[in-house]
Write an enzyme that holds these catalytic residues in place. Sequence first.
Site, PDB file in Angstrom:
ATOM      1  N   THR A   1      -9.319   0.085  -3.274  1.00 28.56           N
ATOM      2  CA  THR A   1      -9.562   0.606  -1.923  1.00 28.56           C
ATOM      3  C   THR A   1     -11.048   0.922  -1.726  1.00 28.56           C
ATOM      4  OG1 THR A   1      -9.233   2.578  -0.543  1.00 28.56           O
ATOM      5  CG2 THR A   1      -8.778   2.838  -2.871  1.00 28.56           C
ATOM      6  N   ASP A   2     -11.500   0.890  -0.474  1.00 26.23           N
ATOM      7  CA  ASP A   2     -12.890   1.284  -0.187  1.00 26.23           C
ATOM      8  C   ASP A   2     -13.098   2.772  -0.472  1.00 26.23           C
ATOM      9  OD1 ASP A   2     -11.536   2.429   1.999  1.00 26.23           O
ATOM     10  OD2 ASP A   2     -12.902   1.625   3.514  1.00 26.23           O
ATOM     11  N   GLU A   3     -12.004   3.534  -0.604  1.00 25.70           N
ATOM     12  CA  GLU A   3     -12.138   4.978  -0.824  1.00 25.70           C
ATOM     13  C   GLU A   3     -12.699   5.320  -2.199  1.00 25.70           C
ATOM     14  OE1 GLU A   3      -8.984   7.494   0.627  1.00 25.70           O
ATOM     15  OE2 GLU A   3      -8.332   5.955   2.046  1.00 25.70           O
TER      16      GLU A   3
ATOM     17  N   TYR B   1      -6.018  10.926  -4.709  1.00 27.32           N
ATOM     18  CA  TYR B   1      -5.589   9.532  -4.491  1.00 27.32           C
ATOM     19  C   TYR B   1      -6.695   8.569  -4.876  1.00 27.32           C
ATOM     20  CZ  TYR B   1      -5.284   5.123  -1.923  1.00 27.32           C
ATOM     21  OH  TYR B   1      -5.334   3.789  -1.583  1.00 27.32           O
TER      22      TYR B   1
ATOM     23  N   LYS C   1      -7.063   5.800  -7.913  1.00 31.31           N
ATOM     24  CA  LYS C   1      -7.301   4.373  -7.665  1.00 31.31           C
ATOM     25  C   LYS C   1      -8.547   3.911  -8.433  1.00 31.31           C
ATOM     26  CE  LYS C   1      -5.510   1.807  -5.403  1.00 31.31           C
ATOM     27  NZ  LYS C   1      -4.375   0.881  -5.719  1.00 31.31           N
TER      28      LYS C   1
HETATM   29  P1  NAD Z   1       2.662   1.767   0.540  1.00 31.72           P
HETATM   30  O1  NAD Z   1       2.674   3.220   0.216  1.00 31.72           O
HETATM   31  O2  NAD Z   1       3.117   1.322   1.894  1.00 31.72           O
HETATM   32  O3  NAD Z   1       3.522   0.960  -0.522  1.00 31.72           O
HETATM   33  C1  NAD Z   1       3.438   1.173  -1.898  1.00 31.72           C
HETATM   34  C2  NAD Z   1       4.573   0.407  -2.548  1.00 31.72           C
HETATM   35  O4  NAD Z   1       4.476   0.566  -3.964  1.00 31.72           O
HETATM   36  C3  NAD Z   1       5.973   0.895  -2.139  1.00 31.72           C
HETATM   37  O5  NAD Z   1       6.815  -0.199  -1.860  1.00 31.72           O
HETATM   38  C4  NAD Z   1       6.444   1.649  -3.383  1.00 31.72           C
HETATM   39  O6  NAD Z   1       7.859   1.648  -3.520  1.00 31.72           O
HETATM   40  C5  NAD Z   1       5.762   0.864  -4.484  1.00 31.72           C
HETATM   41  N1  NAD Z   1       5.582   1.630  -5.714  1.00 31.72           N
HETATM   42  C6  NAD Z   1       5.068   2.890  -5.835  1.00 31.72           C
HETATM   43  N2  NAD Z   1       5.056   3.261  -7.120  1.00 31.72           N
HETATM   44  C7  NAD Z   1       5.545   2.215  -7.835  1.00 31.72           C
HETATM   45  C8  NAD Z   1       5.758   1.986  -9.220  1.00 31.72           C
HETATM   46  N3  NAD Z   1       5.468   2.917 -10.144  1.00 31.72           N
HETATM   47  N4  NAD Z   1       6.269   0.797  -9.620  1.00 31.72           N
HETATM   48  C9  NAD Z   1       6.577  -0.158  -8.697  1.00 31.72           C
HETATM   49  N5  NAD Z   1       6.416   0.023  -7.373  1.00 31.72           N
HETATM   50  C10 NAD Z   1       5.895   1.188  -6.951  1.00 31.72           C
HETATM   51  O7  NAD Z   1       1.170   1.277   0.251  1.00 31.72           O
HETATM   52  P2  NAD Z   1       0.207   0.296   1.048  1.00 31.72           P
HETATM   53  O8  NAD Z   1      -0.458   1.046   2.120  1.00 31.72           O
HETATM   54  O9  NAD Z   1       0.929  -0.968   1.347  1.00 31.72           O
HETATM   55  O10 NAD Z   1      -0.897   0.017  -0.070  1.00 31.72           O
HETATM   56  C11 NAD Z   1      -0.722  -1.041  -1.027  1.00 31.72           C
HETATM   57  C12 NAD Z   1      -1.923  -1.061  -1.933  1.00 31.72           C
HETATM   58  O11 NAD Z   1      -3.113  -1.266  -1.165  1.00 31.72           O
HETATM   59  C13 NAD Z   1      -2.146   0.241  -2.696  1.00 31.72           C
HETATM   60  O12 NAD Z   1      -2.565  -0.076  -3.997  1.00 31.72           O
HETATM   61  C14 NAD Z   1      -3.247   0.945  -1.927  1.00 31.72           C
HETATM   62  O13 NAD Z   1      -3.994   1.787  -2.761  1.00 31.72           O
HETATM   63  C15 NAD Z   1      -4.051  -0.238  -1.452  1.00 31.72           C
HETATM   64  N6  NAD Z   1      -4.808  -0.017  -0.198  1.00 31.72           N
HETATM   65  C16 NAD Z   1      -4.200   0.487   0.907  1.00 31.72           C
HETATM   66  C17 NAD Z   1      -4.939   0.666   2.082  1.00 31.72           C
HETATM   67  C18 NAD Z   1      -4.308   1.221   3.336  1.00 31.72           C
HETATM   68  O14 NAD Z   1      -5.045   1.565   4.289  1.00 31.72           O
HETATM   69  N7  NAD Z   1      -2.995   1.293   3.437  1.00 31.72           N
HETATM   70  C19 NAD Z   1      -6.305   0.320   2.111  1.00 31.72           C
HETATM   71  C20 NAD Z   1      -6.889  -0.199   0.946  1.00 31.72           C
HETATM   72  C21 NAD Z   1      -6.130  -0.370  -0.198  1.00 31.72           C
END
Ligand code: NAD
Length: 332
Positions: A121-123, A145, A149
């Site tokens: 993530t950019d964070e 968080y 990450k």
């Molecule tokens: P989300 O919270 O919608 O989904 C996370 C998924 O991971 C869920 O389906 C959950 O059941 C699954 N999960 C959690 N723990 C698990 C484990 N131990 N084993 C297997 N599955 C597990 O998240 P998102 O917003 O879709 O983000 C997905 C990825 O992208 C993350 O790694 C997040 O850090 C990264 N990300 C998100 C954003 C954003 O703005 N949403 C931006 C940059 C990066």
Amino acid sequence: MKLLITGGCGFIGSHVVRQALAIGHDVTNLDKLTYAGNPANLSGVNTSKYRFVQGDIADAGVVDPLVAEADAVINLAAETHVDRSIDSADAFLRTNVIGVHVLCEVIKASGRAVRLLQVSTDEVYGSIDSGAFSEGDRFSPSSPYSAAKAGGELMAFSYHTTHGLDVVSTRGANTYGPNQFPEKLIPFAVTELLEGRKIPMYGDGTQVRDWLHVNDHARAILCVLENGKPGEAYNVPGENERQNIEVIREILKMMGLDESRIEKVKDRPGHDRRYAVDGAKLHDLGYGPVETLAKGLVETVAWYQKYESWWRPLKEASKDFFARHYGKLGRT
Ligand code: NAD
């Protein structure tokens, strides 16, 4: 390719699964189905090229046979909500750090050339007042968080440096679009308004975020999977910077409501003022975002208006968290 996609029942993961299938990959989706994991995000996906396995990325016994069949792993599994990480960070460390370590160990032990794409993530860079972070800039995460990450990404790259694993990462900006769990800013705001409540806004709402549409984020991930150089990280900007209050005003306008529906609450502790990342390196791989926030936001608001049956049970299941969290911040 035979892809192992983890966290494929989440927001971004479900869009990555759909795009990967659409371009001909075989997909195994490993998801623990936490509160954020929702099989309904993949409704209609019905092909022999897709398989779902419920399980934890931190469980080597589950991961091992799946890695044995995979050409590459895209790790999206994570605990993702900053506010929940402020409440309690245990699950964040287990999944976002230990989980990545387990994936690396299993890939190493397989002895096979399996690429790991760690979705970061950019964070991880923390806040920046002006300009934008490049991939070589130091990590300075502010929340449990983003610290978890950062730890997971550093762990993955340590396996590249020390053990020669083929690791790449993406550092995506704030992502929005259909299927996002209704605790994050845009879907939370829209669904609170649909439920007749006010939008709780942190502080003065002048925090700046760069909004990346989920379709663009998923395309960027698949682009880096195919073209990224081993050991390299790639920023994924959205190229749509806005203050939170600007986004909230847009949503109110689209829903025919006025600013009396905003309720200021105490700012989130450690709240980053501004995120911004430079996308030149990813651009060189042939990727650029195509969605604008102006269009994407209209479509996203319309999606939540249409699919109340999707978000209402999720909000209901998390209502104690919302009441406790926003109650502490002074929501009336
Ligand atoms: P989300 O919270 O919608 O989904 C996370 C998924 O991971 C869920 O389906 C959950 O059941 C699954 N999960 C959690 N723990 C698990 C484990 N131990 N084993 C297997 N599955 C597990 O998240 P998102 O917003 O879709 O983000 C997905 C990825 O992208 C993350 O790694 C997040 O850090 C990264 N990300 C998100 C954003 C954003 O703005 N949403 C931006 C940059 C990066």
